[in-house]
Design a protein around this motif. Structure first.
Motif, PDB file in Angstrom:
ATOM      1  N   GLN A  89     -16.034 -25.432  22.402  1.00 15.09           N
ATOM      2  CA  GLN A  89     -14.974 -25.835  20.839  1.00 15.09           C
ATOM      3  C   GLN A  89     -14.241 -27.175  20.780  1.00 15.09           C
ATOM      4  OE1 GLN A  89     -13.244 -21.604  19.081  1.00 15.09           O
ATOM      5  NE2 GLN A  89     -13.697 -21.432  21.378  1.00 15.09           N
ATOM      6  N   LEU A  90     -13.865 -27.200  22.308  1.00 14.56           N
ATOM      7  CA  LEU A  90     -13.143 -28.235  22.661  1.00 14.56           C
ATOM      8  C   LEU A  90     -13.893 -29.950  22.490  1.00 14.56           C
ATOM      9  CD1 LEU A  90     -10.827 -27.281  25.542  1.00 14.56           C
ATOM     10  CD2 LEU A  90      -9.955 -27.697  23.319  1.00 14.56           C
ATOM     11  N   GLN A  91     -15.014 -29.526  22.737  1.00 15.86           N
ATOM     12  CA  GLN A  91     -15.362 -30.948  22.479  1.00 15.86           C
ATOM     13  C   GLN A  91     -15.832 -30.813  20.495  1.00 15.86           C
ATOM     14  OE1 GLN A  91     -19.903 -29.783  24.709  1.00 15.86           O
ATOM     15  NE2 GLN A  91     -18.737 -29.344  26.413  1.00 15.86           N
ATOM     16  N   GLU A  92     -16.370 -29.761  19.912  1.00 16.60           N
ATOM     17  CA  GLU A  92     -15.782 -30.056  19.116  1.00 16.60           C
ATOM     18  C   GLU A  92     -15.013 -31.360  18.189  1.00 16.60           C
ATOM     19  OE1 GLU A  92     -16.307 -26.950  16.515  1.00 16.60           O
ATOM     20  OE2 GLU A  92     -18.403 -26.288  17.261  1.00 16.60           O
ATOM     21  N   ILE A  93     -13.536 -31.525  18.913  1.00 18.64           N
ATOM     22  CA  ILE A  93     -12.383 -31.966  18.621  1.00 18.64           C
ATOM     23  C   ILE A  93     -12.341 -33.163  19.442  1.00 18.64           C
ATOM     24  CG2 ILE A  93     -11.263 -30.181  17.808  1.00 18.64           C
ATOM     25  CD1 ILE A  93      -9.368 -30.313  20.125  1.00 18.64           C
ATOM     26  N   GLY A  94     -13.573 -33.657  20.553  1.00 14.26           N
ATOM     27  CA  GLY A  94     -13.142 -34.938  21.416  1.00 14.26           C
ATOM     28  C   GLY A  94     -12.995 -34.919  22.529  1.00 14.26           C
ATOM     29  N   ILE A  95     -13.101 -33.575  22.916  1.00 12.75           N
ATOM     30  CA  ILE A  95     -11.775 -33.728  24.138  1.00 12.75           C
ATOM     31  C   ILE A  95     -13.426 -32.643  25.301  1.00 12.75           C
ATOM     32  CG2 ILE A  95     -10.777 -31.913  25.903  1.00 12.75           C
ATOM     33  CD1 ILE A  95      -8.832 -31.465  23.149  1.00 12.75           C
ATOM     34  N   GLY A  96     -13.685 -34.240  26.329  1.00  8.30           N
ATOM     35  CA  GLY A  96     -14.811 -33.119  27.174  1.00  8.30           C
ATOM     36  C   GLY A  96     -14.443 -32.479  28.342  1.00  8.30           C
ATOM     37  N   VAL A  97     -15.303 -31.315  28.903  1.00  6.55           N
ATOM     38  CA  VAL A  97     -15.301 -29.859  29.527  1.00  6.55           C
ATOM     39  C   VAL A  97     -15.935 -30.459  30.577  1.00  6.55           C
ATOM     40  CG1 VAL A  97     -14.697 -28.219  30.188  1.00  6.55           C
ATOM     41  CG2 VAL A  97     -13.653 -29.481  27.900  1.00  6.55           C
ATOM     42  N   THR A  98     -15.551 -30.755  31.936  1.00  4.44           N
ATOM     43  CA  THR A  98     -16.852 -30.656  33.196  1.00  4.44           C
ATOM     44  C   THR A  98     -16.381 -28.688  33.535  1.00  4.44           C
ATOM     45  OG1 THR A  98     -16.748 -32.631  33.199  1.00  4.44           O
ATOM     46  CG2 THR A  98     -17.710 -31.201  35.345  1.00  4.44           C
ATOM     47  N   LEU A  99     -17.400 -27.986  33.469  1.00  5.23           N
ATOM     48  CA  LEU A  99     -17.130 -26.377  33.258  1.00  5.23           C
ATOM     49  C   LEU A  99     -18.261 -26.338  34.699  1.00  5.23           C
ATOM     50  CD1 LEU A  99     -16.202 -23.728  32.763  1.00  5.23           C
ATOM     51  CD2 LEU A  99     -18.709 -23.649  31.426  1.00  5.23           C
ATOM     52  N   THR A 100     -17.700 -25.171  35.676  1.00  3.08           N
ATOM     53  CA  THR A 100     -18.174 -25.720  37.644  1.00  3.08           C
ATOM     54  C   THR A 100     -17.709 -23.768  36.781  1.00  3.08           C
ATOM     55  OG1 THR A 100     -17.014 -27.243  38.460  1.00  3.08           O
ATOM     56  CG2 THR A 100     -17.313 -25.249  39.185  1.00  3.08           C
ATOM     57  N   VAL A 101     -18.537 -22.920  37.298  1.00  3.21           N
ATOM     58  CA  VAL A 101     -18.219 -21.652  36.842  1.00  3.21           C
ATOM     59  C   VAL A 101     -18.557 -21.449  38.679  1.00  3.21           C
ATOM     60  CG1 VAL A 101     -20.055 -18.520  36.423  1.00  3.21           C
ATOM     61  CG2 VAL A 101     -19.267 -21.502  34.911  1.00  3.21           C
ATOM     62  N   SER A 102     -18.085 -20.561  39.338  1.00  2.00           N
ATOM     63  CA  SER A 102     -18.785 -19.931  40.765  1.00  2.00           C
ATOM     64  C   SER A 102     -18.241 -18.577  40.810  1.00  2.00           C
ATOM     65  CB  SER A 102     -17.978 -21.088  42.024  1.00  2.00           C
ATOM     66  OG  SER A 102     -18.589 -20.522  43.131  1.00  2.00           O
ATOM     67  N   ASP A 103     -17.583 -18.591  42.236  1.00 10.08           N
ATOM     68  CA  ASP A 103     -17.712 -16.773  42.995  1.00 10.08           C
ATOM     69  C   ASP A 103     -15.595 -17.272  42.714  1.00 10.08           C
ATOM     70  OD1 ASP A 103     -16.352 -17.467  45.591  1.00 10.08           O
ATOM     71  OD2 ASP A 103     -18.602 -18.571  45.487  1.00 10.08           O
ATOM     72  N   TYR A 104     -15.541 -15.713  42.667  1.00 12.65           N
ATOM     73  CA  TYR A 104     -13.795 -15.134  42.523  1.00 12.65           C
ATOM     74  C   TYR A 104     -13.585 -16.282  44.027  1.00 12.65           C
ATOM     75  CZ  TYR A 104      -9.641 -13.869  43.104  1.00 12.65           C
ATOM     76  OH  TYR A 104      -7.688 -13.352  43.243  1.00 12.65           O
TER      77      TYR A 104
ATOM     78  N   GLU B  45      -9.153 -28.781  11.891  1.00 11.81           N
ATOM     79  CA  GLU B  45      -8.231 -29.978  10.673  1.00 11.81           C
ATOM     80  C   GLU B  45      -6.869 -30.454  11.838  1.00 11.81           C
ATOM     81  OE1 GLU B  45     -10.216 -32.210   9.836  1.00 11.81           O
ATOM     82  OE2 GLU B  45     -11.890 -30.608  10.363  1.00 11.81           O
ATOM     83  N   ARG B  46      -5.724 -29.375  12.030  1.00 10.01           N
ATOM     84  CA  ARG B  46      -4.743 -30.085  12.268  1.00 10.01           C
ATOM     85  C   ARG B  46      -4.756 -30.124  13.835  1.00 10.01           C
ATOM     86  NH1 ARG B  46       0.219 -25.080  13.163  1.00 10.01           N
ATOM     87  NH2 ARG B  46       1.662 -26.744  14.147  1.00 10.01           N
ATOM     88  N   ALA B  47      -5.815 -29.596  14.450  1.00  8.58           N
ATOM     89  CA  ALA B  47      -5.527 -29.497  16.392  1.00  8.58           C
ATOM     90  C   ALA B  47      -6.094 -30.974  15.400  1.00  8.58           C
ATOM     91  CB  ALA B  47      -6.703 -29.086  16.804  1.00  8.58           C
ATOM     92  N   LYS B  48      -7.144 -31.687  15.284  1.00  4.76           N
ATOM     93  CA  LYS B  48      -7.985 -32.816  15.228  1.00  4.76           C
ATOM     94  C   LYS B  48      -6.659 -34.259  14.916  1.00  4.76           C
ATOM     95  CE  LYS B  48     -12.402 -31.723  14.293  1.00  4.76           C
ATOM     96  NZ  LYS B  48     -13.448 -31.889  13.351  1.00  4.76           N
ATOM     97  N   ALA B  49      -5.224 -34.026  13.517  1.00  3.34           N
ATOM     98  CA  ALA B  49      -4.250 -34.191  13.346  1.00  3.34           C
ATOM     99  C   ALA B  49      -3.468 -34.072  14.270  1.00  3.34           C
ATOM    100  CB  ALA B  49      -4.486 -33.848  12.413  1.00  3.34           C
ATOM    101  N   VAL B  50      -2.839 -33.888  14.789  1.00  5.28           N
ATOM    102  CA  VAL B  50      -1.892 -33.772  16.564  1.00  5.28           C
ATOM    103  C   VAL B  50      -2.615 -34.378  17.043  1.00  5.28           C
ATOM    104  CG1 VAL B  50      -0.864 -32.243  17.844  1.00  5.28           C
ATOM    105  CG2 VAL B  50      -1.345 -31.452  15.942  1.00  5.28           C
ATOM    106  N   LEU B  51      -3.388 -34.869  18.267  1.00  4.48           N
ATOM    107  CA  LEU B  51      -4.172 -35.541  18.893  1.00  4.48           C
ATOM    108  C   LEU B  51      -4.296 -37.202  18.087  1.00  4.48           C
ATOM    109  CD1 LEU B  51      -7.548 -33.506  19.997  1.00  4.48           C
ATOM    110  CD2 LEU B  51      -5.333 -33.813  21.480  1.00  4.48           C
ATOM    111  N   ASP B  52      -4.565 -37.056  16.442  1.00  7.74           N
ATOM    112  CA  ASP B  52      -4.924 -38.435  16.397  1.00  7.74           C
ATOM    113  C   ASP B  52      -3.495 -39.266  16.263  1.00  7.74           C
ATOM    114  OD1 ASP B  52      -7.529 -38.244  15.929  1.00  7.74           O
ATOM    115  OD2 ASP B  52      -6.821 -37.743  13.252  1.00  7.74           O
ATOM    116  N   ALA B  53      -2.471 -38.246  15.484  1.00  4.12           N
ATOM    117  CA  ALA B  53      -0.668 -38.954  15.796  1.00  4.12           C
ATOM    118  C   ALA B  53      -0.210 -38.630  17.370  1.00  4.12           C
ATOM    119  CB  ALA B  53       0.175 -37.871  15.229  1.00  4.12           C
ATOM    120  N   ALA B  54      -0.776 -37.966  18.402  1.00  2.18           N
ATOM    121  CA  ALA B  54      -0.586 -38.568  19.558  1.00  2.18           C
ATOM    122  C   ALA B  54      -0.737 -40.055  20.173  1.00  2.18           C
ATOM    123  CB  ALA B  54      -0.468 -37.426  20.799  1.00  2.18           C
ATOM    124  N   GLY B  55      -2.413 -40.400  20.087  1.00  2.00           N
ATOM    125  CA  GLY B  55      -2.734 -41.368  19.834  1.00  2.00           C
ATOM    126  C   GLY B  55      -4.173 -40.977  20.709  1.00  2.00           C
ATOM    127  N   ILE B  56      -4.654 -39.943  20.741  1.00  2.00           N
ATOM    128  CA  ILE B  56      -5.488 -39.900  21.596  1.00  2.00           C
ATOM    129  C   ILE B  56      -6.329 -39.583  21.175  1.00  2.00           C
ATOM    130  CG2 ILE B  56      -6.355 -37.846  23.181  1.00  2.00           C
ATOM    131  CD1 ILE B  56      -3.425 -36.838  23.294  1.00  2.00           C
TER     132      ILE B  56
END
Length: 819
Positions: free
Chosen positions: A683-698, A634-645
């Motif tokens: 977890q980031l998607q739960e606070i409204g941050i989209g993520v494009t995850l790419t899993v590959s070799d080292y 909840e604090r994470a969401k509040a920080v984003l709201d306060a920053a206009g994100i």
């Protein structure tokens, strides 16, 4: 209504029911299929979760229901694409004839000459793992069947009288093609496509199971099987329910295709004499039984694939061990391959591999307290200003080819290291000794047995630096043929991606090596390592990271597990040259992550949770540091709201600078980093941050990281690679941070520059403590936790298999056959 019509009606209704499940998934599902409750991971079926939960704590019933959408839609797209491409090319080839027909059909012949699935897998691998890649790859090898069929159908009517009459009357060729050729071919092509739907669905699921189809961001049955494979014994529901969904759907679609063929076949049952109709009925009954039997076998194969995949090619079945070796004289060691080379100049991983396999040794070696102790050097002195060091090389040491290890030989090895990694001198090696020790000057006195090292600046930690695998001593006179070191074992042969064959070094200075021969067996998959150990195909493995496998081995007294409190930190670098340049966004991200649950549940204790870049087990004042961004959604969401994100358009994704916030997250599949990345993405998607995850070799991820093509990128790093964290902390020094996220802080830079010249231990500790706190306050990095290294051995086969605190040392002379 005849029998064929009844069958078609029944299977049409069943197909319709499956399609309705996909369409009405939001109404049928009991939970949000993407909602992850990490603390509820891998829960068995119950009243709250009918099918249980997966490894991220998501409701499996809801995911199976939603999975019907991706599985069915992608299959229909695939079949439609094959029908359109193959049918069109076949019709054109048959109608045009001549060179056009020859070109199209020779291409088809060429495609048929390759093993279809092998070629499709290769194409999907080249295009990168995704559902789109899998569809295109299968389409590329499957269109030929439709092309040949369409061509044959067109040739049957091409010279019919009504077609010739149309030509004579002046009808255009294009109209003849559409009016006569297409209608004659289309019904048979559609029937064929209908019978292929089930098979194509199974092929797509297979590609996803292999990691070449749907990825972690998709909800697809084949990928669910892939995820559940690691939990086959401890949580079988993760494979059973997606497997049943595939089995039922494939069976229904196969039976629908068969019934459609029967319905449209001009030789339908009612038009045949009684005896023939009875005979045909028996034949069709056999076909139906065969379809069901085939589907059942396919389900069994899907459920067993996790057990079978990779074992034959990567365990002892690969023929790694030499013939005739006995248990007392031969060791099979299964491990992940980080490099195809053993030359210390090639890459950092090649230098580590040579030392881990017991081939090379350094002048110094780290003990369990990560303090550098003499190894090939048995005595040393430093000048008062720590610029000149005299190192006495241990008497009587020989390379594995019998050549004496003299100060001159050590000097030659070090000088080659710097020359071959310096592009200005034509060096092509990617190792980077300069980051630890800017090139010093060396002088050798073989008669006195002394190597003198003159550093460019005061270097109080030279023993720790010379303990780094870059400085493994090798015989440079034969390096063009092989890597020859001083360790207990010597290389006989190496097959990249397969393994290394080694034998006892007959000249080893520290006593006879315990084994006559050793096979290093490269095993990429963690579960495959566990199964190879359990089957006896290997005697020793490192770092099994699958939670269910780890729990099973820990409970079995037949296996010994050595654990070392890690000096590695699992983390994700943040790229400050992008959205994460926003301080509020970085702070909110840290507060949105439940590190304790990820470490304890998601990766089953493989990591110890923490918030600083240096592990809490090291003596760098972890207990004096403070974390201003503890887990608080909840604090994470509040920080984003306060920053206009905020999310202004209601699509669930917040906007930054007028654009949807979507972070590019890169992860490689080592030491559970992909598990952390997936959990963090959810977890980031739960606070409204989209993520494009790419899993590959080292290697792929490292190349993208070096190019700055990321917002977040995972890492698992040894923090005290030279016995001191100075070089690791240099990743955030503005002069070095280009590949690590472009972080810059004047205060941090000043501390780092002071650390570079400081020699007083108390002063260095104070600087290191302050630098840690600066990074914490600036929310400069995501710290997952501190990795606990492990070594696994069979009690009846091996003794002395202890993992070192700093994991440069795997195969040591302490590891020996069990009594």
């Amino acid at each position: 209504m005849n029998r064929a019509q009844k069958r078609f009606l029944i299977f049409s209704l069943l197909t319709l029911a499956i399609v309705l499940v996909a369409v009405l998934a939001p109404l049928i599902a009991t939970h949000n299929p993407r909602e992850a409750v990490l603390a509820n991971a891998v829960q068995p079926p119950g009243s709250e979760h009918w099918f249980g939960t997966d490894r991220m704590g998501r409701d499996l019933f809801s995911r199976v229901i939603y999975g019907a959408r991706a599985s069915i839609l992608s299959t229909l797209i695939l079949v439609a694409g094959i029908l359109a491409v193959g049918g069109a090319l076949g019709i054109v080839a048959g109608f045009a004839g001549g060179p056009v027909e020859a070109v199209i059909m020779r291409i088809a012949d060429m495609m048929v000459s390759f093993p279809g699935m092998a070629l499709a897998i290769a194409l999907a691998g080249l295009m990168g793992g995704s559902l789109t890649s899998a569809i295109l790859a299968i389409m590329a090898v499957s269109w030929t069947k439709y092309a040949r069929l369409a061509r044959s159908l067109v040739l049957k009517v091409k010279h019919q009288d009504y077609v010739l009459a149309a030509r004579v009357s002046g009808v255009r060729e294009w109209d003849i093609l559409l009016r006569y050729m297409l209608p004659s071919a289309l019904p048979t092509l559609v029937i064929t496509a209908a019978t292929d739907v089930g098979g194509m669905m199974l092929e797509l699921a297979g590609f996803s199971f292999l990691g070449l189809g749907a990825q972690s961001t998709s909800i697809e049955w084949g990928y669910m099987l892939n995820e559940g494979r690691a939990y086959m014994e401890s949580a079988p529901w993760l494979m059973v329910f997606p497997g049943l969904a595939i089995f039922l759907t494939v069976s229904v679609f196969n039976l629908l295709g068969d019934s459609l063929r029967d319905l449209l076949d001009p030789r339908e049952d009612d038009g045949l004499p009684g005896a023939k109709r009875m005979k045909r009925g028996k034949q069709m009954k056999g076909i139906k039984k065969m379809s069901l039997r085939t589907a059942a076998l396919l389900l069994t194969a899907a459920l067993a694939a996790g057990l079978l995949s990779g074992c034959g090619s990567q365990s002892a079945g690969s023929g790694a061990g030499p013939s005739g070796g006995t248990a007392a004289s031969h060791l099979n060691f299964g491990c992940y391959s980080y490099s195809d080379s053993l030359d210390p100049v090639v890459t950092v991983n090649s230098s580590w591999a040579a030392m881990r396999y017991g081939i090379t040794e350094c002048l110094f070696r780290f003990d369990r307290q990560v303090a550098a102790q003499p190894w090939l050097c048995d005595d040393y002195e430093a000048s008062d200003d720590y610029t000149t060091w005299t190192l006495h090389i241990r008497d009587g040491v020989q390379f594995s080819n019998g050549t004496p290890v003299t100060p001159s030989a050590v000097q030659a090895a070090f000088e080659r290291l710097y020359a071959e990694t310096d592009t200005a001198r034509g060096g092509a090696g990617n190792s980077n000794p300069e980051i630890y020790l800017p090139e010093p000057s060396f002088s050798a006195d073989d008669e006195a047995g002394v190597l003198t090292v003159i550093c460019q600046k005061p270097t109080s930690n030279l023993p720790g630096i010379l303990a780094y695998p870059y400085f493994g001593v090798i015989d440079v006179t034969v390096i063009d043929r092989q890597v020859v070191g001083t360790g207990p074992y010597q290389v006989d042969s190496m097959r990249p991606g397969v393994g290394v064959e080694m034998s006892r070094n007959p000249y080893y200075w520290n006593g006879p090596a315990p084994y006559d021969t050793v096979s290093i067996v490269f095993i990429k998959d963690s579960s495959t390592k566990a199964m190879a150990l359990q089957s006896g195909d290997v005697d020793l493995v490192e770092n099994i990271t699958t939670a269910s496998d780890l729990q099973k081995l820990e409970a079995d007294p037949a296996y010994y597990i050595s654990t070392a409190a890690g000096v590695r930190v699992g983390s994700s670098y943040m790229n400050f040259n992008g959205p994460l340049g926003s301080e509020a966004l970085r702070q909110a991200i840290l507060m949105a992550l439940d590190n304790d649950t990820m470490c304890e549940v998601t990766v089953a204790g493989m990591y110890t949770a923490g918030f600083s870049v240096l592990p809490s087990a090291l003596a760098y004042n972890y207990d004096q540091l403070t974390n201003p961004y503890p887990y608080d959604v909840e604090r994470a969401k509040a920080v984003l709201d306060a920053a206009g994100i905020v999310d202004t358009d209601g699509d669930g994704i917040r906007e930054l600078d007028g654009e949807n916030l979507n972070l590019v997250y890169l992860a490689y599949t080592s030491r559970n980093l992909n598990d952390f990345a997936e959990a963090i993405s959810l977890q980031l998607q739960e606070i409204g941050i989209g993520v494009t995850l790419t899993v590959s070799d080292y290697d792929t991820i490292t190349a993208l990281q070096n190019a700055g093509a990321f917002d977040l990128v995972t890492a698992n790093t040894t923090t005290v690679g030279t016995g001191d964290p100075q070089d690791f902390l240099g990743c955030w020094y503005s002069g070095n941070s280009q590949s690590y996220g472009y972080y810059s802080s004047p205060e941090y830079d000043a501390c780092y520059e002071a650390l570079e010249v400081a020699t007083d231990p108390d002063e260095r500790l104070a600087l290191i403590t302050r630098m840690q706190q600066i990074l914490i306050d600036d929310a400069a990095v995501i710290v997952h936790g501190y990795y606990n290294s492990r070594m696994f051995s069979r009690v009846d086969a091996v003794t002395g298999a202890e993992i070192a605190t700093i994991d440069y040392y795997w195969l040591t002379s302490d590891i020996a056959p069990a009594a």
